[in-house]
Design an enzyme around this catalytic site. Sequence first.
Site, PDB file in Angstrom:
ATOM      1  N   ASN A 226       0.839  -1.190   0.000  1.00 20.28           N
ATOM      2  CA  ASN A 226       0.000   0.000   0.000  1.00 20.28           C
ATOM      3  C   ASN A 226       0.878   1.245   0.000  1.00 20.28           C
ATOM      4  O   ASN A 226       1.636   1.493   0.927  1.00 20.28           O
ATOM      5  CB  ASN A 226      -0.895   0.001   1.242  1.00 20.28           C
ATOM      6  CG  ASN A 226      -1.680   1.294   1.379  1.00 20.28           C
ATOM      7  OD1 ASN A 226      -2.333   1.737   0.441  1.00 20.28           O
ATOM      8  ND2 ASN A 226      -1.590   1.918   2.551  1.00 20.28           N
ATOM      9  N   GLU A 227       0.815   2.010  -1.092  1.00 21.01           N
ATOM     10  CA  GLU A 227       1.482   3.294  -1.248  1.00 21.01           C
ATOM     11  C   GLU A 227       2.996   3.238  -0.980  1.00 21.01           C
ATOM     12  O   GLU A 227       3.517   3.945  -0.112  1.00 21.01           O
ATOM     13  CB  GLU A 227       0.825   4.351  -0.356  1.00 21.01           C
ATOM     14  CG  GLU A 227      -0.643   4.557  -0.678  1.00 21.01           C
ATOM     15  CD  GLU A 227      -1.290   5.674   0.140  1.00 21.01           C
ATOM     16  OE1 GLU A 227      -0.712   6.062   1.182  1.00 21.01           O
ATOM     17  OE2 GLU A 227      -2.358   6.155  -0.269  1.00 21.01           O
ATOM     18  N   GLU A 348      -7.831   3.901  -4.767  1.00 24.30           N
ATOM     19  CA  GLU A 348      -8.296   4.692  -3.621  1.00 24.30           C
ATOM     20  C   GLU A 348      -8.715   6.070  -4.104  1.00 24.30           C
ATOM     21  O   GLU A 348      -7.975   6.712  -4.855  1.00 24.30           O
ATOM     22  CB  GLU A 348      -7.206   4.883  -2.558  1.00 24.30           C
ATOM     23  CG  GLU A 348      -6.862   3.670  -1.723  1.00 24.30           C
ATOM     24  CD  GLU A 348      -5.898   4.020  -0.584  1.00 24.30           C
ATOM     25  OE1 GLU A 348      -5.852   5.208  -0.163  1.00 24.30           O
ATOM     26  OE2 GLU A 348      -5.177   3.116  -0.113  1.00 24.30           O
TER      27      GLU A 348
END
Length: 447
Positions: A226-227, A348
């Site tokens: 994630n990111e 997202e």
Amino acid sequence: MAVGSHLLLYHILGAASCVALVYFSLGEVDLRHLSLPTLPAFPSSRAAAAALPFVERRGARLFLDGRPFYANGWNSYWLMDQAVEPSTRHRVSRMLRAGAEMGLTVCRTWAFNDGAYNALQVSPGRFDERVFRALDLVVAEAGRHGVRLVLSLANNLEHYGGKTQYVRWAWEEGVGLSASNDSFFSDPAIRDYFKVYLKTLLTRENHLTGLQYRDDPTIMAWELMNEPRCATDPSGDTLQRWIEEMAAYVKSIDKKHLLTVGTEGFYGPSSPKSKVSVNPGYWHDNYGADFIRNSNTSDIDFASIHIYPDKWLPHGKLEEKLKYVSRWIASHVADGEKDLGKPVLTTEFGVSHAVKGFDESHRDAVYKAVFDTVYESAQRGGAGAGAFVWQLAAEGMEAYHDDFAVVPSEMPSLHRMLKAQSCRLAKLRRGEGEEAKRTRSICADLS
């Protein structure tokens, strides 16, 4: 038949009791050295799951069962965590059912929890079977509700452990080369820790379906992190080497599922100035991420982007934010079509209700801008393959809310918008069969 079924049930319950006794006696289980016996798989669950087609990539588009597939999805990062305790487990089914009733096709959620409360990975290579069974439940319940999953494998942030926990483990064991969080990407010992986790997860046999995760079509894709960011190397070389190594390792174990990096979409040093200018600010140029370079890795199947206009343009007016949302997504969709030859998913997007002057109509406007941009791409057969709201929650989950959380049942206009997007994307797939019937049923009240 009834008597035989009851006897079989007693044997299963007896076996379950034995496994539970062993587990609660031993506590955490080191899966590097011990294999616990598993209960017999439920034939109907296994057969149903195994019969599903996998989502696949063909060029810059996603396909399912021979027809284009569009992921109108959402984020509920907390599913595994809530599936651990019996008192909160119902929230998993409730959320998946709510998503399915809006026609949402994919949920993105965490398949990691490293060293935190209810940790899946308690320490390097040591896993809590109780939490693994909770993840089994999430996958099985998603399949039961006709929802596919994007499972994220690590966190750049400290929440649920993240890369910080891996670095801490290596430092505590005396094998870490640096206390910097970014050593996660370069330290050989930490990279080996992560590979042990990857192999354990991908080859996990779900105790409810009898399928290994790598063989389960309910899982649409794996997300490496994630990111991911590596600010200590703004050239992007360190992060790129890690992506290439880990993507190749995942594909060496699992060639059936799609794989993405988990990037936010920031353009880096290898991108032309015209692209770097699309970044929301100069500070995003120095995160060590490089969207086109990262996404162009041969073992990566689709690109991901995130968009948070309230955080990125804190002083912008609504119209400015709406234009930027459309520009950000359209720029990356164009990359998918011209430079990558891969689909692009907005995994997202959200609107903060904590900003000064927040109005629900502003949130609806931003959601509409995202959905319209995705639909325009889908309508012409472009690379825009879907978008995922951050984040949806079930009722009574305020402790898990952030500035962006929404409960669809409490927001009729948003609920209707999510369903409407599902329905117009579903129409582009065409076709008949059970899926088409289900879609017509969901969308009947929008006609």
